[in-house]
Scaffold this active site. Structure first.
Site, PDB file in Angstrom:
ATOM      1  N   LYS A  80      -6.157  -7.270  15.311  1.00 37.02           N
ATOM      2  CA  LYS A  80      -6.436  -5.846  15.530  1.00 37.02           C
ATOM      3  C   LYS A  80      -6.046  -5.070  14.276  1.00 37.02           C
ATOM      4  O   LYS A  80      -5.133  -5.469  13.538  1.00 37.02           O
ATOM      5  CB  LYS A  80      -5.640  -5.363  16.739  1.00 37.02           C
ATOM      6  CG  LYS A  80      -5.336  -3.871  16.800  1.00 37.02           C
ATOM      7  CD  LYS A  80      -3.919  -3.612  16.319  1.00 37.02           C
ATOM      8  CE  LYS A  80      -3.608  -2.128  16.268  1.00 37.02           C
ATOM      9  NZ  LYS A  80      -2.323  -1.874  15.566  1.00 37.02           N
ATOM     10  N   HIS A  81      -6.741  -3.981  13.998  1.00 40.34           N
ATOM     11  CA  HIS A  81      -6.376  -3.115  12.878  1.00 40.34           C
ATOM     12  C   HIS A  81      -6.417  -1.670  13.334  1.00 40.34           C
ATOM     13  O   HIS A  81      -7.357  -1.249  14.015  1.00 40.34           O
ATOM     14  CB  HIS A  81      -7.334  -3.291  11.691  1.00 40.34           C
ATOM     15  CG  HIS A  81      -7.028  -2.353  10.562  1.00 40.34           C
ATOM     16  ND1 HIS A  81      -6.009  -2.574   9.655  1.00 40.34           N
ATOM     17  CD2 HIS A  81      -7.579  -1.159  10.225  1.00 40.34           C
ATOM     18  CE1 HIS A  81      -5.954  -1.575   8.802  1.00 40.34           C
ATOM     19  NE2 HIS A  81      -6.898  -0.696   9.123  1.00 40.34           N
ATOM     20  N   SER A  82      -5.400  -0.896  12.942  1.00 35.68           N
ATOM     21  CA  SER A  82      -5.360   0.536  13.217  1.00 35.68           C
ATOM     22  C   SER A  82      -5.522   1.297  11.910  1.00 35.68           C
ATOM     23  O   SER A  82      -4.995   0.879  10.870  1.00 35.68           O
ATOM     24  CB  SER A  82      -4.028   0.916  13.865  1.00 35.68           C
ATOM     25  OG  SER A  82      -3.865   2.325  13.890  1.00 35.68           O
ATOM     26  N   THR A 119       3.703  -1.090   9.604  1.00 40.44           N
ATOM     27  CA  THR A 119       4.184  -2.133  10.508  1.00 40.44           C
ATOM     28  C   THR A 119       5.256  -3.004   9.847  1.00 40.44           C
ATOM     29  O   THR A 119       6.226  -3.399  10.490  1.00 40.44           O
ATOM     30  CB  THR A 119       3.003  -3.001  10.982  1.00 40.44           C
ATOM     31  OG1 THR A 119       2.069  -2.164  11.673  1.00 40.44           O
ATOM     32  CG2 THR A 119       3.464  -4.098  11.916  1.00 40.44           C
ATOM     33  N   ARG A 167      -8.018   4.223  -6.625  1.00 38.48           N
ATOM     34  CA  ARG A 167      -8.532   5.266  -5.718  1.00 38.48           C
ATOM     35  C   ARG A 167      -7.462   6.301  -5.421  1.00 38.48           C
ATOM     36  O   ARG A 167      -7.735   7.497  -5.305  1.00 38.48           O
ATOM     37  CB  ARG A 167      -9.005   4.633  -4.409  1.00 38.48           C
ATOM     38  CG  ARG A 167     -10.321   3.868  -4.527  1.00 38.48           C
ATOM     39  CD  ARG A 167     -10.566   3.042  -3.282  1.00 38.48           C
ATOM     40  NE  ARG A 167     -10.554   3.864  -2.089  1.00 38.48           N
ATOM     41  CZ  ARG A 167     -10.161   3.453  -0.892  1.00 38.48           C
ATOM     42  NH1 ARG A 167      -9.723   2.215  -0.734  1.00 38.48           N
ATOM     43  NH2 ARG A 167     -10.199   4.267   0.145  1.00 38.48           N
ATOM     44  N   SER A 182     -12.125  -1.892   1.894  1.00 35.03           N
ATOM     45  CA  SER A 182     -10.698  -2.151   1.735  1.00 35.03           C
ATOM     46  C   SER A 182     -10.110  -2.757   3.007  1.00 35.03           C
ATOM     47  O   SER A 182      -9.402  -3.769   2.972  1.00 35.03           O
ATOM     48  CB  SER A 182      -9.973  -0.849   1.385  1.00 35.03           C
ATOM     49  OG  SER A 182      -8.591  -1.061   1.262  1.00 35.03           O
ATOM     50  N   LYS A 187      -8.970  -8.279   6.257  1.00 37.98           N
ATOM     51  CA  LYS A 187      -9.058  -8.912   7.575  1.00 37.98           C
ATOM     52  C   LYS A 187      -9.964 -10.141   7.533  1.00 37.98           C
ATOM     53  O   LYS A 187      -9.653 -11.175   8.131  1.00 37.98           O
ATOM     54  CB  LYS A 187      -9.545  -7.902   8.617  1.00 37.98           C
ATOM     55  CG  LYS A 187      -8.541  -6.806   8.936  1.00 37.98           C
ATOM     56  CD  LYS A 187      -7.266  -7.385   9.529  1.00 37.98           C
ATOM     57  CE  LYS A 187      -6.252  -6.324   9.871  1.00 37.98           C
ATOM     58  NZ  LYS A 187      -4.987  -6.906  10.391  1.00 37.98           N
TER      59      LYS A 187
END
Length: 434
Positions: A80-82, A119, A167, A182, A187
């Protein structure tokens, strides 16, 4: 090939060949592309865009600029990615819960960014725990504990590391194509079979409005699926913290309360929803709702907490952390309430200002070299809609000194709005894609 010609083609609105984007990504990784050329490339992409095909090609080129992982395990490899928010410690609940359901979660995470927490910083508030592993140790931990939350190695996605730094200093962070490449290059390099994305919207998110969050979610889902990774997205609310706490050790404490079967609240609800969808993508559940039921069971029967404990111990943390987490987490020197200035209802929060207040307490970095104080932050944050009397505590401030607490309180008094009538509370889930 030539970096100047590639930049000129983007500037002129001409589509690029896949080989050109591959050459440029490899040039970022090995230094053939200068910082000036990387900045010009980023600005050209921001202004002209790459289109759907070009976005996918850039993502894959950046993925392939370094080491890629593959797995031979007896269950699906999912993650999962937030996109970032406040009080968002979902990963600490979701990864071990997925592992307890038979999935494998090689979660490569990051540090705090802007007003949001990271995290890795949260996990490292556990004494002795370190999140940098070599590949062999990473693979072993995933196989044994079912989940590993670690930092990226220097060998993975070097093109992104280089372009991201450029950036940040060239006002090109907001490019939808570059954000997508990015996030997904990292992932995809982890060898995932399924990915669920949590795209935040609201005052505590980078995307403040639903339309921008949905556009990013669509770009991410389209690109990841085109790259061969089963992916879906949730647009979730960030007009108040996910957990009722902001700050590294304080958020670990909230995650532990959910893992130990406590009242779920927003943190538990979002973790269960996203994990249920991840199980569907990984083929372990026929539907998100079935997956959510499986995840809820791991929280009530202690199996998710057991997987978390195995991961913590393997990363150098205490062997008895799950059983005695309250005694292991650091505590701030000053803990005091922030009183409500008037009677009424909590009607709005400036999430970004709350996150910056935690940074000011020392809970994050203002410059890269800053040391993070894991004990400071906020907890017992009242949810939107709560009625309060004048003087009732709105939250608790955890600080290193009275002076730090005073400064944080002054910021927070402006960040939380008390009104006469209760406002409409936004739903936790604003939309789904994929």
């Amino acid at each position: 090939m030539d970096a100047r010609a590639i930049i000129a083609r983007i500037r002129n609105g001409s589509p690029l060949e896949r080989t050109e984007l591959s050459w440029f990504a490899n040039g970022l990784a090995d230094g053939r592309v200068s910082d000036a050329q990387a900045g010009a490339f980023a600005m050209a992409v921001l202004l002209k865009g790459l289109g759907e095909a070009g976005r996918t090609d850039l993502t894959l080129a950046m993925r392939d600029s370094g080491r890629r992982l593959d797995w031979a395990l007896d269950g699906p490899v999912i993650d999962k990615h937030s996109t970032g928010g406040i009080g968002d410690c979902v990963s600490l609940v979701l990864a071990p819960a997925l592992a307890a359901c038979g999935a494998y979660v090689p979660m490569i995470s990051g540090r705090g960014l802007g007003h949001t927490g990271g995290t890795l910083d949260k996990l490292e508030s556990i004494p002795g725990l370190a999140t940098q592993l070599d590949e062999a140790a990473f693979r072993d931990l995933v196989a044994r504990a079912g989940c590993a939350i670690v930092g990226a190695s220097a060998e993975m996605v070097p093109a992104d590391r280089r372009l991201y730094a450029v950036r940040d200093v060239t006002a090109t962070v907001e490019s939808l194509d570059l954000i997508t490449a990015s996030i997904l290059s990292k992932k995809l390099a982890a060898g995932l079979e399924g990915l669920v994305l949590d795209v935040k919207t609201g005052s505590g998110a980078f995307m403040k409005c639903d339309a921008d969050a949905r556009a990013l979610a669509e770009a991410l889902v389209e690109t990841a699926n085109a790259a061969g990774c089963r992916t879906s997205a949730v647009v979730s609310d960030m007009n108040q913290p996910v957990a009722p706490a902001l700050g590294n050790a304080l958020e670990v404490a909230e995650a532990m309360r959910v893992l130990k079967g406590g009242t779920h609240g927003r943190l538990g609800a979002l973790s269960i929803d996203l994990a249920g969808e991840a199980l569907r993508l990984g083929g372990l559940a026929e539907a998100r709702e079935i997956g959510a039921h499986m995840v809820s069971k791991t929280l009530s029967d202690g199996s998710a907490a057991a997987h978390f404990g195995r991961m913590v111990a393997a990363l150098g943390g205490p062997n008895d952390f799950v059983e005695n987490w309250e005694s292991h987490l650091p505590v701030a020197d000053v803990i005091r309430d922030l009183p409500a200035p008037r009677t009424g209802h909590v009607v709005a929060m400036d999430g970004e200002a709350m996150g910056l207040a935690v940074i000011g307490l020392g809970g994050g970095r203002q410059v890269e070299t800053d040391r993070v104080n894991p004990a400071v932050g906020l907890d017992r944050v009242l949810p939107l809609g709560t009625s309060v009397a004048k003087g009732d505590p709105l939250l608790r401030v955890h600080a290193a000194s009275e002076d730090h607490a005073d400064r944080a309180a002054a910021r927070l008094e402006q960040a939380i709005v008390i009104g006469d009538a209760s406002a409409r509370i936004p739903s936790l889930i604003h939309g789904r894609l994929g």
